[in-house]
Design an enzyme around this catalytic site. Structure first.
Site, PDB file in Angstrom:
ATOM      1  N   ASP A  16       1.210  -1.333  -0.026  1.00 35.39           N
ATOM      2  CA  ASP A  16       0.446   0.103  -0.191  1.00 35.39           C
ATOM      3  C   ASP A  16       0.622   1.625  -0.232  1.00 35.39           C
ATOM      4  O   ASP A  16       0.401   1.769  -0.274  1.00 35.39           O
ATOM      5  CB  ASP A  16      -1.083   0.432   1.036  1.00 35.39           C
ATOM      6  N   GLY A  17       2.244   1.286   0.682  1.00 32.19           N
ATOM      7  CA  GLY A  17       3.081   2.259   0.071  1.00 32.19           C
ATOM      8  C   GLY A  17       3.374   2.585  -0.769  1.00 32.19           C
ATOM      9  O   GLY A  17       3.521   4.045  -0.835  1.00 32.19           O
ATOM     10  N   ASN A  29      -4.073   8.865   2.832  1.00 31.80           N
ATOM     11  CA  ASN A  29      -4.782   8.112   4.424  1.00 31.80           C
ATOM     12  C   ASN A  29      -5.412   8.826   5.680  1.00 31.80           C
ATOM     13  O   ASN A  29      -6.114   9.119   5.427  1.00 31.80           O
ATOM     14  CB  ASN A  29      -3.602   6.936   4.769  1.00 31.80           C
ATOM     15  N   ASP A  39      -3.276  10.920  23.903  1.00 35.52           N
ATOM     16  CA  ASP A  39      -2.439  10.434  22.826  1.00 35.52           C
ATOM     17  C   ASP A  39      -2.133  11.448  21.055  1.00 35.52           C
ATOM     18  O   ASP A  39      -1.214  11.471  20.819  1.00 35.52           O
ATOM     19  CB  ASP A  39      -2.013   9.120  22.467  1.00 35.52           C
ATOM     20  N   THR A  57      -9.274   2.578   7.274  1.00 36.28           N
ATOM     21  CA  THR A  57      -8.502   1.172   7.648  1.00 36.28           C
ATOM     22  C   THR A  57      -7.452   0.798   8.136  1.00 36.28           C
ATOM     23  O   THR A  57      -6.232  -0.017   7.886  1.00 36.28           O
ATOM     24  CB  THR A  57      -9.315   0.219   6.322  1.00 36.28           C
ATOM     25  N   ALA A  58      -6.538   1.696   7.557  1.00 38.78           N
ATOM     26  CA  ALA A  58      -5.308   2.477   8.213  1.00 38.78           C
ATOM     27  C   ALA A  58      -5.233   2.789   9.843  1.00 38.78           C
ATOM     28  O   ALA A  58      -5.449   1.967  10.759  1.00 38.78           O
ATOM     29  CB  ALA A  58      -4.240   3.458   6.876  1.00 38.78           C
ATOM     30  N   ALA A  77      -6.460   4.189  11.714  1.00 37.21           N
ATOM     31  CA  ALA A  77      -7.494   4.908  12.877  1.00 37.21           C
ATOM     32  C   ALA A  77      -8.621   3.974  13.320  1.00 37.21           C
ATOM     33  O   ALA A  77      -9.304   3.759  14.344  1.00 37.21           O
ATOM     34  CB  ALA A  77      -9.017   5.485  11.375  1.00 37.21           C
TER      35      ALA A  77
END
Lengths: 389, 389, 389, 389
Positions: free
Chosen positions: A127-128, A236, A266, A277-278, A280
């Protein structure tokens, strides 16, 4: 045989009883094509293709060489790759690659402008690679076709096996598209003026905001292609966190100018549906399909037990700043990059950009998404009732 | 002085690099007016008003009498109330009410058709009154103005103090509207045919589906006004649960015909954004602003740890049925009513209706929502850092 | 070679600075053997074995016959089975089984008392078989060895392959034990007196209650006549829920006589550590190792966002009753059985019983538990970083 | 009139059917006094008292002066304070304080050894003061009485109003105690030997480990009193996180030598029950009463949806190390302090210490805990059914 189902809700009936109506406001009417019907077409045949491969992963090399060779020799396309790719020792030794190497066009990230030079992007790896494509193209993004190697990713739906047929199919214009919305982020430093872009004319606002924000990436030389813009578009999420401080951050969150809440914890994640979906989801968010026009706001380890994530309409503008009474500052990062400190008096503005990433579907928007939920997050994958009876 | 901010995302730029475009599909283009600009107007002056009051709550009686008296005497409106309201012993003793009682028009829930007879609705009491209004009007709903008594509700934003000014203001057409989407639900019994309503012409599909589903409410005589329709529109959610069975349900979930997952647990909630803050939030969902066009799917106590809630585009059609290998059946209820069993072979279809509930805002869509999050859910309300330093 | 690690914390150092001490209270001192060192021994050789098999599962039949045959013929044990098992048509046709059938001792659930008649229990099938063993033995439970067929369960750690060696090993006294604590539950009906059992002398109260509770499990008498209240011991959990009512329950929760909170939601789960991985985990609880002496209290779909599950010391007594102002009653069920209504004025008392289920480990307490977490709940089982790079 | 209820579970009945028994293992038997009966007594009258006040909070000054003055003049106690306290400009100006200033004994954090010099500790301010007391006394801790100023904290149950009566009451030995367990943490650097302390003789293991770990606090001069020990005792939690790295950490988690799982996410929290309501609860953990003998393991934003927090017995030893294939290192911090990098090959060992913090209850263990849940976490505090009807 093929019918298009809607993803958009039907237009609501606008009479409410015998007398009530919506007041017409033509300035606020927009035309939307149903996302389910979004298909790629080529205004003219694509000639240049940018190939992005995952770095530091030797298993990508062989597919990369196959793909580039095929694009050059069979498709007669002009293939662009990042200059650094050619330095890979393993590629240098690869005889097959050496034969086509001279035909490639190279560019240097952060030096060369790719705008209007690339017709098509192929990503190879995780995905990167798509996040990197998003970073390279901070305005209009050419259509992106992303192959995973090994297992399906959220952003890499294609498998490489018969890449020739699949790429040909896309080049012939047969492909469903997911327009993945991006968030336009801007840091306004204390004392700077910020002309609120209600009309959302990004191009013009870019111009007015340029002078104020030359320093945006000043301490990060890795950043490409951003000479004339202080907006950062993220695919993202943008994350605000407490950095190395052991104390909790106090962050004020405003929505369209209204103070919504103060975050103590934090940090805070502002994400696109794609980003739900990353990071979060790891912080407890629900998963949002990429075609839902929304922005997700998710606290990271909030002290308050009741601080559940929220989903707001895509058109709102969020403002995030350090609470005046906060002991310490915060840090901001954009799709995991460009990390920088946010000081008292600074603010971060976030809203949906007009420049989505046109991500080519392997099947369709629905199937691709649910397949990746199962594959990447093991969403509700289990043995049925095995341990329960 | 007043400017409209968008809630909708800006129209995406539709060129992707030099060659890529979205393929135009005029059949799939719709016009959307930005929700932020949705304001109520009256095509002709509203004359009839339906007043719904909370049942079994004596504190509502005095405001109810005040309101009805004022509407009749000052506004010269025709006031409708449910017949059962007049039987309330406390009202029978109320002299003030007896003087206006004869001027009221009454109807019986389940017997009288209100369609096209009511111009305006005023609700008095808790969120349940708005759910009841939604139930009464299963197609177009007149504009609803909802007062809470005591503390703010999600669906009851107005406070009663100076109700005269506020109602007058609304009757003069000055009011922001939230169009709260509803879900159109239909149970297709085993053996019945279901013509999939891709065109989403609810009126016509109603006609074709009438014959098949006369029995829908057969065992529930409380249900109003549904002679000619088997659709049930819900404002909050439709719930599928295991009922009294001690065994977990096995429910199959399909989205636009594709099998998405199987649910094993206590049940499943399919909710509107409005409903995300009702039952779904208790089951772990994120909260969704009512103007986000989406449907939320939330499992109830799922056996799988990874079964997180999901948010899908408002236009999809969900189908829910008992898994063929499930030992037991399930139960379906609609906004907490019309509870009925779902047997093997039956299916429940759910999608977004074209008939929203036009809910009048006290302030605006954003402020009303965040105020109710804080008031009703204590969302991130806390003493700052008191217990942490 | 084998060393015992502690599971119990070390005894705390009881001097606090130069002057502070714990006040000795010999009445409150107890001796505890470290759970890690709990191993089974036989006071005299076990002769009678109860074999419990999963019902309605034909795949269990062949292992069942093998096991019973071997126990009878090779081990010369007296094998007990439930009478209903012999009626299974598939077993009736099984020639091998017919040859040993006459040597089996049968009992009828609810009619025959097994107390002091069974030396050893073997379960075959799912976790339900162990719950059933717990139900059968409401006081002291013989050591239980549980085989899964197919995949590991939380309560069924043994695989059947070489059952002969494994059973022999256990019969020779080589086995680690997990003492799974159970909860002693009692419903005190309105008007009944409840002598609070502070001394927790279950033995004496058992004596008085024995006569009254023969009917406890007579299946469908739902509310058995409980002149003297009867204890029910649960291995997983006792659940209080709203039953078929669409309204939320209001339940008051007391701990050692103190009102702790009021529950508004679908219900409440009071579970053992063993039960934390059953229903409670589906409702959002953390997982607790069975040797942690604790009781877990988990709300089911609570309306309050801040109502997180809590873990309290195993010795406390919980009291649960319908709030006086609650509109409706609740329902109680014990390990999924004996469902009955809890009315206004009734109360449910729950505390840890002195009669645990001695569950034989396949490996040891730690390995068995983590293996079942991975197998049954997919706990943190994932492809590493596949979708993230 | 006052009876002690048990917090410990009753001793389990140790006969399992007619033949089964627990194999006696006298080496593994320990005596435990029920936590509910833990009350403070003084071996000899306490003469020296350490007063710890919250730093940087001017509202604490007046109570601090009142308290110190009273302890000196009325109670004739020797009052210790940290030297830095006297430098506070506001105190320097305070005439009342100047009159007693010379009677105080001062010490310097990190230079002076307090062991065996302090009989009693009074904390004034937030929970941080108790964490600091824990830090100062890394072995036996004198009894701690903690006042909150303003609102109740988890660790500061006393209100200041009539402090004289309350302190007198405690000095006379009338007080319930909560023994708050601490975790003994040790970082074993690559190449160092670690003698696994199965016997848990902390004193002796301290001796053997001293040489190896002089550098433990080398970059943090604030740390007091740790000349002879490399153990760090934490009252809340030890946290392992990814630090400034944008990449997820890969951390291996071992329990009693067995590899349990690998953590991929922002980090991992190992907390005491006391710490369960601090950072762990923000990361999604259930809340554990301080008298439950357990260790809680909570992932921070784990990538895996199924990575729920777990609760394991207090006696286990956890080992945490960087996965060999992890790209980056991690960072460890102890109760928010002593932050340091954990490199490949290093490991962190954690188990329950024999030195708890004896924390004096305002009421009793149960009431104090539930009051602080309500006050600090708003646990299930809500308006009843207001928004639901």
């Amino acid at each position: 045989w093929w019918r298009t189902r809607s993803l958009n809700a039907p237009s609501p009936f606008q009479q409410f009883g015998p007398c009530g109506r919506i007041m017409k406001n033509s300035a606020m009417v927009m035309q939307i094509q149903d996302p389910a019907s979004q298909r790629l077409t080529w205004y003219k045949p694509p000639l240049t293709v940018l190939v992005i491969k995952k770095v530091r992963d030797s298993t990508v090399l062989s597919p990369f060489v196959q793909l580039v060779e095929w694009l050059v020799q069979e498709k007669n396309m002009v293939v662009w790759v990042e200059a650094a790719v050619l330095d890979d020792p393993l590629l240098v030794e690869d005889k097959r690659f050496q034969q086509i190497k001279d035909k490639l066009v190279t560019f240097k990230d952060g030096r060369d402008d790719l705008t209007d030079r690339i017709d098509f992007i192929v990503c190879l790896g995780g995905d990167g690679t798509l996040l990197y494509a998003s970073l390279l193209f901070q305005q209009s993004v050419p259509p992106v076709m992303a192959f995973h190697l090994g297992s399906l990713g959220f952003l890499t739906p294609f498998q490489f096996d018969n890449f020739q047929d699949q790429v040909t199919n896309v080049l012939e214009g047969h492909a469903a598209l997911t327009l993945r919305s991006r968030l336009r982020c801007i840091i306004v430093r204390k004392g700077e003026r910020y002309k609120e872009a209600l009309t959302d004319n990004e191009t013009s606002s870019d111009r007015t905001e340029t002078a104020a924000s030359n320093h945006l990436f000043s301490d990060n030389q890795q950043t490409p292609n951003m000479r004339a813009s202080t907006n950062i578009l993220v695919l993202n999420e943008v994350v605000i966190d407490r950095g190395p401080s052991p104390y909790l951050s106090n962050i004020d969150l405003f929505l369209d100018g209204k103070h919504i809440t103060s975050v103590q914890g934090d940090g805070l994640i502002v994400s696109t549906p794609t980003g739900s979906t990353a990071y979060a989801v790891a912080a407890g968010a629900s998963m949002i399909h990429p075609s839902v026009p929304a922005i997700m706001v998710t606290p990271i380890c909030p002290h308050s037990l009741s601080f559940r994530p929220i989903v707001v309409p895509a058109g709102v503008e969020l403002k995030i700043s350090i609470s005046p009474d906060s002991r310490n500052t915060s840090w901001v990062s954009f799709d995991g990059r460009n990390r920088q400190e946010l000081f008292h008096g600074d603010s971060l503005r976030v809203t949906t950009s007009i420049y989505p990433v046109p991500s080519i579907c392997a099947q369709d928007q629905i199937s691709d998404w649910f397949d990746s939920l199962a594959e990447c997050l093991h969403w509700n994958v289990r043995k049925r009732q095995k341990c329960l009876d």
